[in-house]
Design an enzyme around this catalytic site. Structure first.
Site, PDB file in Angstrom:
ATOM      1  N   ASN A 103       0.817  -1.208   0.000  1.00  0.00           N
ATOM      2  CA  ASN A 103       0.000   0.000   0.000  1.00  0.00           C
ATOM      3  C   ASN A 103       0.855   1.263   0.000  1.00  0.00           C
ATOM      4  O   ASN A 103       0.524   2.259  -0.643  1.00  0.00           O
ATOM      5  CB  ASN A 103      -0.959   0.001   1.195  1.00  0.00           C
ATOM      6  CG  ASN A 103      -2.249  -0.738   0.858  1.00  0.00           C
ATOM      7  OD1 ASN A 103      -2.443  -1.170  -0.284  1.00  0.00           O
ATOM      8  ND2 ASN A 103      -3.121  -0.900   1.835  1.00  0.00           N
ATOM      9  N   CYS A 106      -7.703   2.627   3.267  1.00  0.00           N
ATOM     10  CA  CYS A 106      -6.454   1.901   3.546  1.00  0.00           C
ATOM     11  C   CYS A 106      -5.167   2.696   3.390  1.00  0.00           C
ATOM     12  O   CYS A 106      -4.313   2.648   4.272  1.00  0.00           O
ATOM     13  CB  CYS A 106      -6.390   0.662   2.662  1.00  0.00           C
ATOM     14  SG  CYS A 106      -7.641  -0.551   3.105  1.00  0.00           S
ATOM     15  N   PHE A 119     -14.678   7.530  -3.083  1.00  0.00           N
ATOM     16  CA  PHE A 119     -13.239   7.792  -3.213  1.00  0.00           C
ATOM     17  C   PHE A 119     -12.691   7.318  -4.557  1.00  0.00           C
ATOM     18  O   PHE A 119     -11.631   7.739  -4.983  1.00  0.00           O
ATOM     19  CB  PHE A 119     -12.466   7.186  -2.032  1.00  0.00           C
ATOM     20  CG  PHE A 119     -12.079   5.743  -2.160  1.00  0.00           C
ATOM     21  CD1 PHE A 119     -10.835   5.381  -2.655  1.00  0.00           C
ATOM     22  CD2 PHE A 119     -12.953   4.735  -1.770  1.00  0.00           C
ATOM     23  CE1 PHE A 119     -10.470   4.049  -2.764  1.00  0.00           C
ATOM     24  CE2 PHE A 119     -12.602   3.409  -1.875  1.00  0.00           C
ATOM     25  CZ  PHE A 119     -11.353   3.061  -2.376  1.00  0.00           C
TER      26      PHE A 119
HETATM   27  N1  LIG Z   1     -11.769  -2.414   2.368  1.00  0.00           N
HETATM   28  C1  LIG Z   1     -10.772  -2.887   1.646  1.00  0.00           C
HETATM   29  O1  LIG Z   1     -10.733  -2.785   0.425  1.00  0.00           O
HETATM   30  C2  LIG Z   1      -9.635  -3.613   2.308  1.00  0.00           C
HETATM   31  C3  LIG Z   1      -8.633  -4.180   1.507  1.00  0.00           C
HETATM   32  C4  LIG Z   1      -7.585  -4.842   2.111  1.00  0.00           C
HETATM   33  C5  LIG Z   1      -7.540  -4.923   3.490  1.00  0.00           C
HETATM   34  N2  LIG Z   1      -8.510  -4.360   4.248  1.00  0.00           N
HETATM   35  C6  LIG Z   1      -8.408  -4.465   5.686  1.00  0.00           C
HETATM   36  O2  LIG Z   1      -9.484  -5.263   6.165  1.00  0.00           O
HETATM   37  C7  LIG Z   1      -9.898  -4.820   7.470  1.00  0.00           C
HETATM   38  C8  LIG Z   1     -11.384  -4.544   7.465  1.00  0.00           C
HETATM   39  O3  LIG Z   1     -11.649  -3.527   6.510  1.00  0.00           O
HETATM   40  P1  LIG Z   1     -13.127  -3.159   6.071  1.00  0.00           P
HETATM   41  O4  LIG Z   1     -13.009  -2.094   5.003  1.00  0.00           O
HETATM   42  O5  LIG Z   1     -13.906  -4.390   5.769  1.00  0.00           O
HETATM   43  O6  LIG Z   1     -13.661  -2.515   7.441  1.00  0.00           O
HETATM   44  P2  LIG Z   1     -15.162  -2.265   7.915  1.00  0.00           P
HETATM   45  O7  LIG Z   1     -15.072  -1.261   9.017  1.00  0.00           O
HETATM   46  O8  LIG Z   1     -16.025  -1.957   6.724  1.00  0.00           O
HETATM   47  O9  LIG Z   1     -15.674  -3.667   8.487  1.00  0.00           O
HETATM   48  C9  LIG Z   1     -15.241  -4.189   9.676  1.00  0.00           C
HETATM   49  C10 LIG Z   1     -16.412  -4.946  10.330  1.00  0.00           C
HETATM   50  O10 LIG Z   1     -15.941  -5.629  11.496  1.00  0.00           O
HETATM   51  C11 LIG Z   1     -17.013  -5.669  12.437  1.00  0.00           C
HETATM   52  N3  LIG Z   1     -16.482  -5.979  13.772  1.00  0.00           N
HETATM   53  C12 LIG Z   1     -15.689  -5.232  14.557  1.00  0.00           C
HETATM   54  N4  LIG Z   1     -15.372  -5.886  15.678  1.00  0.00           N
HETATM   55  C13 LIG Z   1     -15.975  -7.088  15.623  1.00  0.00           C
HETATM   56  C14 LIG Z   1     -16.033  -8.203  16.483  1.00  0.00           C
HETATM   57  N5  LIG Z   1     -15.366  -8.234  17.628  1.00  0.00           N
HETATM   58  N6  LIG Z   1     -16.760  -9.279  16.101  1.00  0.00           N
HETATM   59  C15 LIG Z   1     -17.434  -9.283  14.927  1.00  0.00           C
HETATM   60  N7  LIG Z   1     -17.415  -8.244  14.052  1.00  0.00           N
HETATM   61  C16 LIG Z   1     -16.697  -7.153  14.403  1.00  0.00           C
HETATM   62  C17 LIG Z   1     -17.621  -4.291  12.318  1.00  0.00           C
HETATM   63  O11 LIG Z   1     -18.929  -4.288  12.819  1.00  0.00           O
HETATM   64  C18 LIG Z   1     -17.554  -4.052  10.799  1.00  0.00           C
HETATM   65  O12 LIG Z   1     -18.747  -4.438  10.147  1.00  0.00           O
HETATM   66  C19 LIG Z   1      -9.026  -3.635   7.794  1.00  0.00           C
HETATM   67  O13 LIG Z   1      -7.913  -4.045   8.534  1.00  0.00           O
HETATM   68  C20 LIG Z   1      -8.560  -3.163   6.418  1.00  0.00           C
HETATM   69  O14 LIG Z   1      -7.327  -2.468   6.469  1.00  0.00           O
HETATM   70  C21 LIG Z   1      -9.573  -3.733   3.682  1.00  0.00           C
END
Ligand SMILES: NC(=O)c1ccc[n+]([C@@H]2O[C@H](COP(=O)([O-])OP(=O)(O)OC[C@H]3O[C@@H](n4cnc5c(N)ncnc54)[C@H](O)[C@@H]3O)[C@@H](O)[C@H]2O)c1
Length: 447
Positions: free
Chosen positions: A207, A259, A321
Site C-alpha cells: 500500500n 487503507c 473515493f
Molecule cells: N476495504 C478494503 O478494500 C480492504 C482491503 C484490504 C484490506 N482491508 C483491511 O481489512 C480490514 C477490514 O476492513 P473493512 O473495510 O472491511 O472494514 P469495515 O469497518 O467496513 O468492516 C469491519 C467490520 O468488522 C465488524 N467488527 C468489529 N469488531 C468485531 C467483532 N469483535 N466481532 C465481529 N465483528 C466485528 C464491524 O462491525 C464491521 O462491520 C481492515 O484491517 C482493512 O485495512 C480492507
C-alpha cells in the site's frame, strides 16, 4: 469470503459481524441491497448464500463450529492516547482474539485478514495461548490485496495470494491447509508462503508503494502546471519504460479510501517506534503530498472564481473515493467540500451510488462545524443535471464512467456564466469542453 464460498462449495463459510443492521442487509432477499456496491458481488452472493455461505450475528456459535477463523475486523487509525493519529487501533483485533480464546474448545487456525502492523501475530498468539482453554492455535497472516471497485475480478484472478505462518511443522501444516483452499481456483505458483513478519509487512509495503506512486505523479502535476508540461503526457512517457510500468500514474485530486492513509501512518509509526526517523519521514511525505494536492485543488477553485465562492453554487460530481464503489472513507471529495464550506460556498453533490445520509455523516465526522451547517451548506441530489443547474462551477471528484457521457452542452447552457469545470480526475476532454463554452481546468496541465 463470498468468493471462497463460490469456489469451494464443499466448505461452509459463515460471516459473522456484531453489526445487526449490516448482517440483515447481507441477508436481504434482494441481493441488490447488500451493503457493499461492488460489480459482480451480488450475483456471487445470490449463488452461494444459503448453500454454503451464511451471514449471522451469532459470533460465539460460529467460533465454536469453525476450524479456521478469519479475523477481518476494522483496524482504524487511533484517535486517542499513545500513537493518536498514526498507530493502528488494535482494540477490535484484541477483542476478537479474546472472544475466540474464551469460546474455542477445539484446535483452530486463526487467520489475520485485516491489515495489521508487523508483529501483531505475536500479540494475538499471546492472548490466545494465555486466555484460552488449553486448545492449540496456529496464527496465519493472509493479507488482502483486492482493490475496491474491482474486488471480484481481483479475487478471482489475484496477482498473488500471500500466506505467512510459523516456521514450525505445525505452522507449515496450517499454511498448507489455507493453500489448499485458495488452490481451488488460484494456480499454486501464485500462492506465496512466507514467515509471519514478512507477510504482515508486505501488505503495508504494497500500500505504501502504491500510494507513493500517486503522490509522486501528483507532485509532478504541480510542476507541470507551472512549466507547460502535461502530466498525462509525462505519465505516458515514463509509463512505457518497462522498469516503471503504466499503472497508478494517473494524476488527480488525491488518493482516498480506507487503507492507503491509515496503512502508511501505521508504517510511519512503526518506523518511529524503532527509532528509524528517516524511514518514517520518507513515507510520511506521501501523506503530506496527498493532503497538499486536495487543498491545492480546492484553493484553485476559490482563486479561479475571482477569490470568492461565498454564496456561489459549486456542483460536485462524485463523492465516492473512486469509481464503482459506494465507499467514501477518506474520499478527497470530503476534504474539498469542507474547504469550500469554510469559504461559505453552497455545495450540491451528485454521486451515482452514495446516499445523502453518508455524505452528511462524512462531513460531520470531521467536526469542522455544526451538523446543521453541514446540512445547510451541502445539498445532495439524485440527478446530475439538477446538481449542475445554475452552478457557478462543477468539480469532478470521482472518475465514474457515466460522467463522460453526459450532455455537457445542456449542462453548460443551464449554468451561470462564465461556467467553470475543475476536473479532479482528468476524465474529460479539454478541447471538447472548451468547445461547449466551459472554462476548463484539469490537474497537471497549464491553464
Ligand atoms: N476495504 C478494503 O478494500 C480492504 C482491503 C484490504 C484490506 N482491508 C483491511 O481489512 C480490514 C477490514 O476492513 P473493512 O473495510 O472491511 O472494514 P469495515 O469497518 O467496513 O468492516 C469491519 C467490520 O468488522 C465488524 N467488527 C468489529 N469488531 C468485531 C467483532 N469483535 N466481532 C465481529 N465483528 C466485528 C464491524 O462491525 C464491521 O462491520 C481492515 O484491517 C482493512 O485495512 C480492507
Amino acid at each position: 469470503m463470498a468468493i471462497i464460498a463460490q469456489k469451494c462449495p464443499h466448505i461452509k463459510v459463515t460471516v459473522v459481524d456484531l453489526n445487526v443492521e449490516r448482517i440483515a442487509a447481507w441477508n436481504d432477499e434482494d441481493v441488490n441491497n447488500i451493503p457493499i456496491y461492488e460489480p459482480g458481488l451480488s450475483d456471487i452472493v445470490k449463488e452461494a448464500r444459503g448453500r454454503n455461505l451464511f451471514f449471522s450475528t451469532e459470533v460465539d456459535k460460529a467460533i465454536d463450529e469453525a476450524q479456521m477463523i478469519f479475523i477481518s475486523v476494522n483496524t482504524p487509525t487511533k484517535t486517542y492516547g499513545l500513537g493518536k493519529g498514526m498507530a493502528a487501533d488494535l482494540k477490535y483485533i484484541e477483542l476478537c482474539a479474546r472472544q475466540i480464546a474464551s469460546i474455542a474448545k477445539s484446535d483452530k487456525i486463526v487467520v489475520e485478514k485485516s491489515t495489521l502492523p508487523v508483529r501483531t501475530a505475536e500479540a494475538v498468539k499471546n492472548i490466545l495461548d494465555n486466555t484460552g482453554n488449553g486448545v492449540q492455535f496456529q496464527i496465519l497472516s493472509n493479507p488482502e490485496f483486492l482493490a475496491e471497485g474491482t474486488a471480484v475480478t481481483d479475487l478471482l484472478n489475484p496477482d498473488r495470494v500471500l500466506i505467512g505462518g510459523d516456521t514450525t511443522p505445525e505452522g507449515q501444516e496450517a499454511i498448507d491447509s489455507l493453500v489448499e483452499i485458495y488452490a481451488n481456483w488460484v494456480p499454486k505458483g501464485q500462492i506465496l508462503t512466507t514467515n509471519l513478519w514478512s507477510s504482515e509487512l508486505s501488505k503495508l509495503t504494497a500500500n505504501a508503494f502504491l500510494a507513493q506512486r500517486v503522490s509522486s505523479i501528483n507532485a509532478m502535476s504541480e510542476l507541470c502546471e507551472k512549466t507547460g508540461a502535461d502530466v498525462s503526457e509525462v505519465a505516458r512517457a515514463i509509463g512505457m519504460d518497462s522498469r516503471i510500468g503504466p499503472k497508478f500514474l494517473k494524476s488527480s485530486v488525491g488518493f482516498g479510501g480506507s487503507c492507503f492513509q491509515k496503512d502508511i501512518l501505521n508504517l510511519v509509526y512503526i518506523a518511529k517506534s524503532y527509532g528509524l526517523n528517516e524511514v518514517a519521514d520518507y513515507w510520511e511525505q506521501v501523506i503530506i503530498m496527498n493532503d497538499h494536492q486536495k487543498r491545492r485543488f480546492a484553493n484553485n477553485i476559490v482563486t479561479t472564481l475571482y477569490n470568492t465562492v461565498s454564496g456561489k453554487k459549486i456542483a460536485f460530481l462524485g463523492w465516492a473515493f473512486k469509481k464503482d464503489t459506494n465507499d467514501t472513507r477518506e474520499s478527497a471529495a470530503i476534504y474539498v467540500a469542507d474547504y469550500l464550506l469554510n469559504e461559505q460556498a453552497n455545495v450540491t453533490v451528485f454521486d451515482p451510488q452514495v446516499k445523502q445520509k453518508q455524505i452528511h455523516h462524512d462531513l460531520n465526522y470531521l467536526q469542522t462545524r455544526d451538523a446543521e451547517l453541514n446540512q445547510k451548506g451541502t445539498v445532495v441530489v439524485d440527478d446530475p443535471y439538477e446538481a449542475c443547474k445554475n452552478a457557478h462551477a462543477i468539480a469532478i471528484l470521482t472518475e465514474w464512467d457515466e460522467f463522460r457521457d453526459y450532455d455537457w452542452q445542456k449542462i453548460y447552457d443551464n449554468m451561470q456564466k462564465p461556467a467553470f469545470v475543475f476536473d479532479g480526475r482528468n476524465i474529460l476532454d479539454a478541447k471538447k469542453m472548451e468547445s461547449y463554452g466551459f472554462i476548463f481546468q484539469s490537474v497537471g496541465t497549464a491553464n
